[in-house]
Design an enzyme around this catalytic site. Sequence first.
Site, PDB file in Angstrom:
ATOM      1  CG  ASP A 483      -2.190  -0.663   1.081  1.00 30.84           C
ATOM      2  OD1 ASP A 483      -2.662  -0.737  -0.055  1.00 30.84           O
ATOM      3  OD2 ASP A 483      -2.750  -1.127   2.096  1.00 30.84           O
TER       4      ASP A 483
HETATM    5  C1  GLC Z   1      -1.463  -3.732   5.493  1.00 32.47           C
HETATM    6  C2  GLC Z   1      -2.704  -3.826   4.656  1.00 32.47           C
HETATM    7  C3  GLC Z   1      -2.505  -4.745   3.471  1.00 32.47           C
HETATM    8  C4  GLC Z   1      -1.258  -4.381   2.734  1.00 32.47           C
HETATM    9  C5  GLC Z   1      -0.046  -4.329   3.662  1.00 32.47           C
HETATM   10  C6  GLC Z   1       1.201  -3.871   2.971  1.00 32.47           C
HETATM   11  O1  GLC Z   1      -1.265  -4.912   6.184  1.00 32.47           O
HETATM   12  O2  GLC Z   1      -3.802  -4.279   5.404  1.00 32.47           O
HETATM   13  O3  GLC Z   1      -3.618  -4.675   2.621  1.00 32.47           O
HETATM   14  O4  GLC Z   1      -1.070  -5.327   1.738  1.00 32.47           O
HETATM   15  O5  GLC Z   1      -0.319  -3.462   4.723  1.00 32.47           O
HETATM   16  O6  GLC Z   1       1.167  -2.523   2.671  1.00 32.47           O
HETATM   17  C1  GLC Z   2      -0.560   2.516   5.747  1.00 30.80           C
HETATM   18  C2  GLC Z   2       0.251   1.375   6.307  1.00 30.80           C
HETATM   19  C3  GLC Z   2       0.008   0.118   5.547  1.00 30.80           C
HETATM   20  C4  GLC Z   2      -1.464  -0.126   5.415  1.00 30.80           C
HETATM   21  C5  GLC Z   2      -2.197   1.109   4.876  1.00 30.80           C
HETATM   22  C6  GLC Z   2      -3.685   0.859   4.865  1.00 30.80           C
HETATM   23  O1  GLC Z   2      -0.183   2.788   4.455  1.00 30.80           O
HETATM   24  O2  GLC Z   2       1.620   1.634   6.290  1.00 30.80           O
HETATM   25  O3  GLC Z   2       0.643  -0.956   6.201  1.00 30.80           O
HETATM   26  O4  GLC Z   2      -1.671  -1.186   4.542  1.00 30.80           O
HETATM   27  O5  GLC Z   2      -1.927   2.209   5.667  1.00 30.80           O
HETATM   28  O6  GLC Z   2      -4.390   1.900   4.318  1.00 30.80           O
END
Ligand code: GLC
Ligand code: GLC
Length: 811
Positions: A483
Site C-alpha cells: 500500500d
Molecule cells: C497492510 C494492509 C494490506 C497491505 C499491507 C502492505 O497490512 O492491510 O492490505 O497489503 O499493509 O502494505
Molecule cells: C498505511 C500502512 C500500511 C497499510 C495502509 C492501509 O499505508 O503503512 O501498512 O496497509 O496504511 O491503508
Amino acid sequence: MHFGFFDDKHREYVITTPRTPLPWINYLGSESFFMLCSNTAGGYCFYRDARLRRLTRYRYNNSPLDQEGFHFYIKEGNTVWNPGWQPVQTELDSYCCRHGLGYTVIEGRKDGVRALQEMFVPVKDDCLLVRLTISNETGRETRVSVFPYIEFCLWDAVDDSSNFQRNWSTGEVEVKGSAIYHKTEYRERRNHYAVFWSSKEPDGFDTSRDAFIGVYGSPARPEAVFGGGCTGSMAHGWQPVAAQQFDLDIAAGKSASILFGLGYIENPQDKKWESPGIIDKSRAEAMIARYADDAAFDSALAALKADWAQLLSVFSISSGNEKLDRMVNIWNQYQCMVTFNMSRSASYFESGMGRGMGFRDSCQDLLGFVHMIPERARERILDIAATQFPDGSAYHQYQPLTKKGNLAVGSGFNDDPLWLIAGTDAYLRETGDFSILDEQVPFDNDETLSRPLSEHLRRSFRFTADHLGPHGLPLIGRADWNDCLNLNCFSEQPGESFQTTGPNEGPVAESVFIGGMFVKYGKAWAEICRRLGLSDEAAEAEKAVAAVEAAVLDAGWDGKWFRRAYDAFGNVVGGSECQEGKIFIEPQGMCVMAGIGKAGGQAEAALESVKALLDTKYGIVLQQPAYTRYRLELGEISSYPPGYKENAGIFCHNNPWIVCAEAELGHGDRAFEVYARTAPAFIEDISEIHRTEPYVYSQMIAGKDAATFGEAKNSWLTGTAAWTFLSISQAILGIKPALDGLLIDPCIPADMKGFTAVRRFRGATYRISVENPNGVQKGVKELLVNGIPVEGCLIPPADPGCIVKVVAVMG
Ligand code: GLC
Ligand code: GLC
C-alpha cells in the site's frame, strides 16, 4: 524473557505477570458480539461493527495504558484491588491470566482473598458473560465489597470521541432490579440498547461516571469505592456507566460467586416501548434468564469449547516438535478465525474506527480459514465480489454493516482483482463446489448488474491483462499489495492520503509483483476455464500469462533478483542501479511461487539474493537499503523512518511467501528456517524484545535499520495469519487441497523424521503419516492409500464419512 507459558492441553496461553511488555489481548466472540480483552481485563465490547455499534469506551493513546475494560474493584478493609491488577495497580500476592479460545480467565489473590474472573461470549448470542468468584482463604470470616464497573460508549465510536457538544447531553439509562439499561438515542432513531446485569440484587449502584469515579477521580481511584460506596446515581447526559456494589460476608474457607452479563438488544420498531419513555425489556429479560445460574454459565462455556474443538479438528498434526504443533494445531488457526471475523477493524493497534474490510485483505484471509468454515467462506466470497466494478477493478474496502464499497478510498489498487481469483480458487480446491461460480453476484452492489461469479473472475483476469504498461508488465495504479508504494501519487501536503491523492491510474508505472500474481492466479483461472469446458478461453488466458511471464523475465529481471516496479518516469524500483531500495522481498516470493524462472535458474538466484541481502535474525526485511529520505515519486514507503513498516521493516505477511517459494524449489531446510524465525511460539524467549503477544503474529517487526530492531507492532489482524498457515500446512507439511483431491507433497527439513496429520477434506477424514527415513527434503517415493500403492502424490476425494489411511514415504 518469558511472561507466561503455553498450556497446550487446555489450548491456553497462561500469563503470569500483569506487567507484560504491552497489553496482551484475546478476542471473545465469534459471530456478532465481541470483546477485545487484555490480560488485565482491559478492552471494549461491540456488536458487529467496532465503529458504529460500540458498547463500551476505550481510549487508545491513554496514559496510563489500558485502563478501560470490564473491571471489578475488590475491597477488604482499606485495601482495594483488581483481580487483573489494573486499573488500581495494587500489588497482588498472585496473578494469572489464561487466554483460551474465545474465553479469558483472570485470577488475582490479595491478603488471603482470591478473585476469579471468567469471561466469554456464548456461541450464537449477543452478550458477554462474566462470573466473579471470591474465595475467602484468610482463615477468618470477612466482609468483601465487590464493585463491577464499565463505561458505556454512545454507540458511534467516532462521534463519541469527538462530538462532545451534543453527546454530553444525550446519555440516558434505566435501572430495574439488578439490571442497568443504556438507552442513549433510543428515544429517536435507534432501536437497540445495551443491558448490564448481575445475578444477585446489588447493595448499591451508580450509572453516572461523575458519581462513581468522581469528576477529578480516575479509574485507578474511584470515589465510590475508596469513599462511602455507591450512591444510586442516575446519568442524565455526561458519561453513563454501569457500576454496582455487593457487600459479601464470607465465612472462612468459603466462596461466593456472582454472574454478570453485558448484552446487546434490538427491538422491532413497533415494540420499542413498554410504556411511554420506558424501553421494552422483554428480550433483555429473556437473555438474562438464559444465563441465570452457574449451570447455564458452565454449559454455555462448555458449548464454546466444543465449538472450537470441532473447528480445530479439521486439521491437526503431531510432529514431535511442540512449538510447531501448538502453532499449527491451535494458535495459527485461531488467529485465522479472528482475522476472518475482524478483518483489519479492531485490535489494540486498529482502533475499530477506521477502515472497513479490505478487498485484498479479506480475499487473503480466506486462504487461512476456508478449511474450517467453507460455508462462511462461500458467503464471504460472494460479498466481496459484489463490491467489484463492472470493468473488473474493485472497491479497495467495504463496510461490513452495509456490505457497500467505501467511496472515500475508491478503487485503483491494481492487485485487488487478482486476489478474488486467489480466494475463489482456494475455495474450489477445498470444497470442489463449482456451483459457486454460477451464483449471480452484482457488480458495484447493483442488483441490475448481476452476473455469475465466474464472470467476476473473468473480469478480474481481463482487468490485469488489459492494463499493461510500456514493458508489458501490469500497471500498478494507486498501489499493489504494498500500500505504501505509491508511484502515481506525488503527495506534498501533510495529511493527504498517500494512496488517493492524485490520479489513480498512470500509463507508465508498472508492478513486477502483480506480474507474478498474474502468472500464478492467471494459471488458476485458466484451469477453472478448462473445468468449465471453456478450452479456447483457457488457451487464450495461458497465452496472456505467458506474455507477462516473459515480460517479468525480461524487464522484470535485474540479473540476480526480480525488480519491484517501474515508476511513473519509467525508472526501475528495486534494481541494482537504485541507491536505496535495491531489492524488495515481494516479487521474489510471488514470482517464484508462480514458478517463474524455475527452469532458467532465476528463481534459485532470486531466493539466494533474499538470503544474502534481506535476511536478519528476526525475519526477512521488506527491502534494502532502507530509504533515508522522503521520495515524492515513491510515496508512503519512504515516509517511515528506516526499519519501520514497509520501509525495510520485517513485514511478516511476506515472509511466508518466501517459505512457499523455497518449498517450490524443494528447499525444506531453508523453508522451515524462514518459517520458524517469525513463528510466535518459536520466539517466545525474546518476548521482552518482541513485546507483542507470543501466541499470535504481528503485522510488522522493526527491521535491522531501526533503533528497536526486533520489536513487533500491529499484532493479531494481519494477512500473516492466513499466509503462514498456508505456508506451513501446504508448502512445508505438503497437505494441499487440489481440484481433484488431496495432494501429499511435503517439503521438510532433512532432519525431520516425519509427522502424522489428521485432515478432514470434503467430508472424509484422512489419517496421514509421513515418513522420512532417508532424511530428504522433498519427494514422495511411495504413497499408500488404505494400504494400496498410488501413483504420484494425489489422493482422489473419498466418499464423505470415510476414514482414509494414508502413508507417504519420502525419498
Ligand atoms: C497492510 C494492509 C494490506 C497491505 C499491507 C502492505 O497490512 O492491510 O492490505 O497489503 O499493509 O502494505
Ligand atoms: C498505511 C500502512 C500500511 C497499510 C495502509 C492501509 O499505508 O503503512 O501498512 O496497509 O496504511 O491503508
